[in-house]
Design a protein around this motif. Structure first.
Motif, PDB file in Angstrom:
ATOM      1  N   ASP A 107       0.841  -1.199   0.000  1.00  0.00           N
ATOM      2  CA  ASP A 107       0.000   0.000   0.000  1.00  0.00           C
ATOM      3  C   ASP A 107       0.876   1.247   0.000  1.00  0.00           C
ATOM      4  N   TYR A 108       0.529   2.174  -0.858  1.00  0.00           N
ATOM      5  CA  TYR A 108       1.232   3.450  -0.945  1.00  0.00           C
ATOM      6  C   TYR A 108       0.236   4.580  -0.708  1.00  0.00           C
ATOM      7  N   TRP A 109       0.770   5.688  -0.180  1.00  0.00           N
ATOM      8  CA  TRP A 109      -0.075   6.832   0.172  1.00  0.00           C
ATOM      9  C   TRP A 109       0.464   8.117  -0.436  1.00  0.00           C
ATOM     10  N   GLY A 110      -0.453   9.011  -0.746  1.00  0.00           N
ATOM     11  CA  GLY A 110      -0.070  10.347  -1.145  1.00  0.00           C
ATOM     12  C   GLY A 110       0.181  11.223   0.067  1.00  0.00           C
ATOM     13  N   GLN A 111       0.567  12.467  -0.188  1.00  0.00           N
ATOM     14  CA  GLN A 111       0.930  13.370   0.897  1.00  0.00           C
ATOM     15  C   GLN A 111      -0.285  14.049   1.512  1.00  0.00           C
ATOM     16  N   GLY A 112      -1.412  13.958   0.851  1.00  0.00           N
ATOM     17  CA  GLY A 112      -2.643  14.559   1.370  1.00  0.00           C
ATOM     18  C   GLY A 112      -2.932  15.918   0.754  1.00  0.00           C
ATOM     19  N   THR A 113      -4.196  16.219   0.612  1.00  0.00           N
ATOM     20  CA  THR A 113      -4.624  17.519   0.121  1.00  0.00           C
ATOM     21  C   THR A 113      -5.777  18.013   1.003  1.00  0.00           C
ATOM     22  N   GLN A 114      -5.714  19.270   1.386  1.00  0.00           N
ATOM     23  CA  GLN A 114      -6.696  19.830   2.323  1.00  0.00           C
ATOM     24  C   GLN A 114      -7.979  20.202   1.590  1.00  0.00           C
ATOM     25  N   VAL A 115      -9.083  19.770   2.140  1.00  0.00           N
ATOM     26  CA  VAL A 115     -10.402  20.187   1.676  1.00  0.00           C
ATOM     27  C   VAL A 115     -11.098  20.884   2.843  1.00  0.00           C
ATOM     28  N   THR A 116     -11.492  22.130   2.633  1.00  0.00           N
ATOM     29  CA  THR A 116     -12.177  22.898   3.659  1.00  0.00           C
ATOM     30  C   THR A 116     -13.512  23.376   3.114  1.00  0.00           C
ATOM     31  N   VAL A 117     -14.578  23.039   3.823  1.00  0.00           N
ATOM     32  CA  VAL A 117     -15.931  23.422   3.412  1.00  0.00           C
ATOM     33  C   VAL A 117     -16.464  24.401   4.439  1.00  0.00           C
ATOM     34  N   SER A 118     -16.758  25.606   3.990  1.00  0.00           N
ATOM     35  CA  SER A 118     -17.255  26.638   4.897  1.00  0.00           C
ATOM     36  C   SER A 118     -18.784  26.635   4.912  1.00  0.00           C
ATOM     37  N   SER A 119     -19.337  26.985   6.053  1.00  0.00           N
ATOM     38  CA  SER A 119     -20.809  26.984   6.188  1.00  0.00           C
ATOM     39  C   SER A 119     -21.401  28.322   5.798  1.00  0.00           C
TER      40      SER A 119
END
Length: 119
Positions: A107-119
């Motif tokens: 299994d390999y993983w990426g570094q991640g990407t931020q998702v921000t959902v504002s109300s």
């Protein structure tokens, strides 16, 4: 060396959409299941969606009907189309792939990407 590189995260208002992409590079023999996970602050990493080589998909109950996972086997890429986003979807999203190299699969993983959902 195998690398998974994610893109497409960002800030969006509730009800909006985002499309995440993940590209696999390096010397590989084949890619088995691919998936997207997410981790919100103070919470454990959780599976969002997965897809097999043949296209069978699996979704977390919280995203069913709103998110769609797809993959392009010719490009060694996986995508996550996210619609009707909610503030509770805010998290770091990670791409994962089970990759077979010459003698074994891991299994390999990426570094991640931020998702921000504002109300």
């Amino acid at each position: 060396q195998v690398q998974l590189v994610e893109s497409g995260g960002g800030l969006v208002q509730a009800g909006g959409s985002l499309r995440l992409s993940c590209a696999v590079s390096g010397r590989i023999f084949s890619i088995n299941v691919m998936g997207w996970y997410r981790q919100a602050p103070g919470k454990q990493r959780e599976l969002v969606a997965s897809i097999t080589t043949g296209g069978s998909t699996n979704y977390a109950d919280s995203v069913k009907g709103r998110f769609t996972i797809s993959r392009d086997n010719t490009q060694n890429a996986v995508y996550l189309q996210m619609t009707s986003l909610k503030p509770e979807d805010t998290a770091v999203y990670y791409c994962s792939a089970n990759i077979r190299r010459l003698y074994s699969a891991s299994d390999y993983w990426g570094q991640g990407t931020q998702v921000t959902v504002s109300s």
